[in-house]
Design a protein around this motif. Structure first.
Motif, PDB file in Angstrom:
ATOM      1  N   VAL A  12      -6.791   6.091  -8.426  1.00 26.53           N
ATOM      2  CA  VAL A  12      -7.348   4.822  -8.910  1.00 26.53           C
ATOM      3  C   VAL A  12      -8.234   5.144 -10.108  1.00 26.53           C
ATOM      4  O   VAL A  12      -9.266   5.800  -9.974  1.00 26.53           O
ATOM      5  N   VAL A  13      -7.820   4.663 -11.272  1.00 25.97           N
ATOM      6  CA  VAL A  13      -8.460   5.062 -12.525  1.00 25.97           C
ATOM      7  C   VAL A  13      -9.481   4.016 -12.982  1.00 25.97           C
ATOM      8  O   VAL A  13      -9.123   2.848 -13.209  1.00 25.97           O
ATOM      9  N   ASP A  14     -10.731   4.416 -13.076  1.00 19.06           N
ATOM     10  CA  ASP A  14     -11.789   3.700 -13.804  1.00 19.06           C
ATOM     11  C   ASP A  14     -11.898   2.215 -13.441  1.00 19.06           C
ATOM     12  O   ASP A  14     -11.985   1.342 -14.323  1.00 19.06           O
ATOM     13  N   LEU A  15     -11.929   1.915 -12.160  1.00 23.36           N
ATOM     14  CA  LEU A  15     -12.115   0.527 -11.730  1.00 23.36           C
ATOM     15  C   LEU A  15     -13.623   0.254 -11.704  1.00 23.36           C
ATOM     16  O   LEU A  15     -14.273   0.347 -10.660  1.00 23.36           O
ATOM     17  N   GLN A  16     -14.158  -0.090 -12.869  1.00 22.49           N
ATOM     18  CA  GLN A  16     -15.600  -0.181 -13.084  1.00 22.49           C
ATOM     19  C   GLN A  16     -15.963  -1.491 -13.772  1.00 22.49           C
ATOM     20  O   GLN A  16     -15.183  -2.022 -14.575  1.00 22.49           O
ATOM     21  N   VAL A  34      -8.290  -6.157  -8.891  1.00 22.55           N
ATOM     22  CA  VAL A  34      -9.244  -5.663  -7.889  1.00 22.55           C
ATOM     23  C   VAL A  34      -8.809  -6.012  -6.465  1.00 22.55           C
ATOM     24  O   VAL A  34      -8.814  -5.131  -5.580  1.00 22.55           O
ATOM     25  N   PRO A  35      -8.406  -7.262  -6.153  1.00 17.27           N
ATOM     26  CA  PRO A  35      -8.012  -7.550  -4.764  1.00 17.27           C
ATOM     27  C   PRO A  35      -6.848  -6.691  -4.283  1.00 17.27           C
ATOM     28  O   PRO A  35      -6.844  -6.214  -3.141  1.00 17.27           O
ATOM     29  N   GLY A  36      -5.856  -6.479  -5.149  1.00 19.74           N
ATOM     30  CA  GLY A  36      -4.706  -5.680  -4.743  1.00 19.74           C
ATOM     31  C   GLY A  36      -5.068  -4.230  -4.482  1.00 19.74           C
ATOM     32  O   GLY A  36      -4.584  -3.620  -3.517  1.00 19.74           O
ATOM     33  N   ILE A  37      -5.923  -3.669  -5.323  1.00 24.29           N
ATOM     34  CA  ILE A  37      -6.339  -2.280  -5.112  1.00 24.29           C
ATOM     35  C   ILE A  37      -7.229  -2.174  -3.883  1.00 24.29           C
ATOM     36  O   ILE A  37      -7.116  -1.223  -3.102  1.00 24.29           O
ATOM     37  N   ALA A  38      -8.093  -3.161  -3.687  1.00 21.39           N
ATOM     38  CA  ALA A  38      -8.942  -3.165  -2.487  1.00 21.39           C
ATOM     39  C   ALA A  38      -8.080  -3.199  -1.222  1.00 21.39           C
ATOM     40  O   ALA A  38      -8.345  -2.474  -0.250  1.00 21.39           O
ATOM     41  N   ALA A  39      -7.034  -4.020  -1.239  1.00 22.42           N
ATOM     42  CA  ALA A  39      -6.152  -4.106  -0.072  1.00 22.42           C
ATOM     43  C   ALA A  39      -5.380  -2.802   0.121  1.00 22.42           C
ATOM     44  O   ALA A  39      -5.172  -2.361   1.272  1.00 22.42           O
ATOM     45  N   LEU A  40      -4.974  -2.187  -0.966  1.00 17.96           N
ATOM     46  CA  LEU A  40      -4.228  -0.925  -0.869  1.00 17.96           C
ATOM     47  C   LEU A  40      -5.081   0.162  -0.236  1.00 17.96           C
ATOM     48  O   LEU A  40      -4.618   0.903   0.640  1.00 17.96           O
ATOM     49  N   LEU A  41      -6.338   0.262  -0.656  1.00 22.60           N
ATOM     50  CA  LEU A  41      -7.220   1.269  -0.060  1.00 22.60           C
ATOM     51  C   LEU A  41      -7.540   0.932   1.388  1.00 22.60           C
ATOM     52  O   LEU A  41      -7.590   1.825   2.247  1.00 22.60           O
ATOM     53  N   ALA A  42      -7.722  -0.361   1.680  1.00 18.12           N
ATOM     54  CA  ALA A  42      -8.039  -0.765   3.048  1.00 18.12           C
ATOM     55  C   ALA A  42      -6.887  -0.495   4.002  1.00 18.12           C
ATOM     56  O   ALA A  42      -7.094  -0.279   5.204  1.00 18.12           O
ATOM     57  N   ASP A 100     -16.309  -0.362  -8.748  1.00 18.78           N
ATOM     58  CA  ASP A 100     -16.358  -1.789  -8.435  1.00 18.78           C
ATOM     59  C   ASP A 100     -16.786  -2.018  -6.985  1.00 18.78           C
ATOM     60  O   ASP A 100     -16.166  -1.486  -6.059  1.00 18.78           O
ATOM     61  N   PRO A 101     -17.842  -2.799  -6.777  1.00 22.75           N
ATOM     62  CA  PRO A 101     -18.371  -2.961  -5.422  1.00 22.75           C
ATOM     63  C   PRO A 101     -17.499  -3.799  -4.495  1.00 22.75           C
ATOM     64  O   PRO A 101     -17.756  -3.855  -3.284  1.00 22.75           O
ATOM     65  N   ARG A 102     -16.458  -4.427  -5.021  1.00 24.14           N
ATOM     66  CA  ARG A 102     -15.564  -5.227  -4.180  1.00 24.14           C
ATOM     67  C   ARG A 102     -14.532  -4.378  -3.452  1.00 24.14           C
ATOM     68  O   ARG A 102     -13.744  -4.896  -2.656  1.00 24.14           O
ATOM     69  N   VAL A 103     -14.543  -3.088  -3.718  1.00 27.72           N
ATOM     70  CA  VAL A 103     -13.593  -2.154  -3.094  1.00 27.72           C
ATOM     71  C   VAL A 103     -14.352  -1.250  -2.133  1.00 27.72           C
ATOM     72  O   VAL A 103     -15.459  -0.793  -2.436  1.00 27.72           O
ATOM     73  N   HIS A 154       0.683   8.445  -7.353  1.00 28.74           N
ATOM     74  CA  HIS A 154       0.819   7.042  -7.726  1.00 28.74           C
ATOM     75  C   HIS A 154      -0.461   6.611  -8.430  1.00 28.74           C
ATOM     76  O   HIS A 154      -1.563   6.932  -7.964  1.00 28.74           O
ATOM     77  N   LEU A 155      -0.329   5.877  -9.531  1.00 22.47           N
ATOM     78  CA  LEU A 155      -1.494   5.531 -10.347  1.00 22.47           C
ATOM     79  C   LEU A 155      -1.677   4.026 -10.489  1.00 22.47           C
ATOM     80  O   LEU A 155      -0.700   3.276 -10.640  1.00 22.47           O
ATOM     81  N   CYS A 156      -2.946   3.611 -10.495  1.00 21.26           N
ATOM     82  CA  CYS A 156      -3.310   2.226 -10.765  1.00 21.26           C
ATOM     83  C   CYS A 156      -4.685   2.226 -11.423  1.00 21.26           C
ATOM     84  O   CYS A 156      -5.334   3.269 -11.526  1.00 21.26           O
ATOM     85  N   GLY A 157      -5.134   1.069 -11.905  1.00 20.43           N
ATOM     86  CA  GLY A 157      -6.479   0.976 -12.457  1.00 20.43           C
ATOM     87  C   GLY A 157      -6.502   0.556 -13.913  1.00 20.43           C
ATOM     88  O   GLY A 157      -5.622  -0.160 -14.402  1.00 20.43           O
ATOM     89  N   LEU A 158      -7.525   1.016 -14.635  1.00 19.51           N
ATOM     90  CA  LEU A 158      -7.805   0.582 -16.005  1.00 19.51           C
ATOM     91  C   LEU A 158      -8.064   1.788 -16.905  1.00 19.51           C
ATOM     92  O   LEU A 158      -8.589   2.789 -16.440  1.00 19.51           O
ATOM     93  N   ALA A 159      -7.711   1.709 -18.144  1.00 23.90           N
ATOM     94  CA  ALA A 159      -6.870   0.684 -18.737  1.00 23.90           C
ATOM     95  C   ALA A 159      -5.435   1.212 -18.805  1.00 23.90           C
ATOM     96  O   ALA A 159      -5.207   2.389 -19.040  1.00 23.90           O
ATOM     97  N   ARG A 160      -4.515   0.292 -18.626  1.00 30.64           N
ATOM     98  CA  ARG A 160      -3.088   0.632 -18.574  1.00 30.64           C
ATOM     99  C   ARG A 160      -2.639   1.447 -19.782  1.00 30.64           C
ATOM    100  O   ARG A 160      -1.844   2.382 -19.642  1.00 30.64           O
ATOM    101  N   ASP A 161      -3.138   1.079 -20.967  1.00 34.88           N
ATOM    102  CA  ASP A 161      -2.645   1.670 -22.210  1.00 34.88           C
ATOM    103  C   ASP A 161      -3.460   2.872 -22.678  1.00 34.88           C
ATOM    104  O   ASP A 161      -3.156   3.456 -23.721  1.00 34.88           O
ATOM    105  N   TYR A 162      -4.469   3.265 -21.915  1.00 29.30           N
ATOM    106  CA  TYR A 162      -5.258   4.437 -22.281  1.00 29.30           C
ATOM    107  C   TYR A 162      -5.398   5.379 -21.085  1.00 29.30           C
ATOM    108  O   TYR A 162      -4.610   6.302 -20.903  1.00 29.30           O
ATOM    109  N   CYS A 163      -6.390   5.152 -20.245  1.00 26.89           N
ATOM    110  CA  CYS A 163      -6.706   6.148 -19.220  1.00 26.89           C
ATOM    111  C   CYS A 163      -5.628   6.282 -18.148  1.00 26.89           C
ATOM    112  O   CYS A 163      -5.359   7.394 -17.686  1.00 26.89           O
TER     113      CYS A 163
END
Length: 209
Positions: A12-16, A34-42, A100-103, A154-163
């Motif tokens: 999970v890249v730079d979810l800040q 954020v909701p999708g990544i939070a659910a994936l980790l949960a 991100d505190p929602r995760v 497997h990768l997710c997060g921000l930003a798609r076009d950089y990090c």
């Protein structure tokens, strides 16, 4: 959600907050993932989870404010390579640099802080952007993953076009199979999507919805 093999890790890249709408360097619709990544980790579907955290010292070389006469999003030469100048963002120990505190980050086995060297940017989770003699010094993540028996990332997060993109490319170079969770990423701007898809295709990275 069915569990993935123990040999597969989630990165999970730079979810800040600084990369969310209203942040110092907002990504397009950055908060939508954020909701999708939070659910994936949960779901605990991955035995190994790594989170990266942009963690810049004040006056970082990638900040436009560090370079007199330059504005954000200009490109300069830094260490002989092009460097985009960014607004000050993810400054160490500021609220915008927090994960991100929602995760629920208790699912993360490792939090890798990057961009900590004042004179070098670090988009990728695996390597710094630049180094002496044109090298890109490793962060040590590839070795850490291998010692845990990981062969696919497997990768997710921000930003798609950089990090996230650079991390995916470097993961391939390090010998991992790579899957890019496209819908759980967002770009700095949508104009970055076509070049990102082309770069992923060239690297042989699989896209997943």
């Amino acid at each position: 959600m069915a569990a993935f093999p123990d040999t597969t890790a989630l990165l999970v890249v730079d979810l800040q907050p600084d990369f969310m709408p209203g942040g110092a360097l907002p990504c397009h619709e950055g908060d939508a993932i954020v909701p999708g990544i939070a659910a994936l980790l949960a779901s605990r579907a991955y035995r190994t989870v790594v989170a990266t955290q942009d963690w810049h010292p004040p006056g970082h070389a990638s900040f436009a404010s560090t370079h007199a006469g330059h504005a954000p999003f200009e490109t300069i030469d830094l260490h002989g390579r092009p460097q985009v100048l960014w607004p000050d963002h993810c400054v160490q120990r500021t609220p915008g640099a927090a994960l991100d505190p929602r995760v629920d980050w208790t699912a993360a086995d490792l939090v890798l802080r990057k961009g900590t060297r004042p004179d070098v940017d670090s988009y990728s989770a695996f390597r710094e952007n630049h180094g002496p003699g044109g090298t890109r010094p490793p962060t040590g993540l590839a070795g850490w993953l291998r010692e845990r028996g990981i062969d696919e990332v497997h990768l997710c997060g921000l930003a798609r076009d950089y990090c996230v993109l650079w991390s995916a490319q470097d993961a391939v170079d390090a010998g991992f199979r790579v899957r890019f969770l496209w819908e759980l990423t967002r770009p700095v701007t949508p104009e970055g999507d076509a070049p990102t898809r082309a770069a992923l295709d060239a690297a042989g990275v699989a896209l997943a919805a």
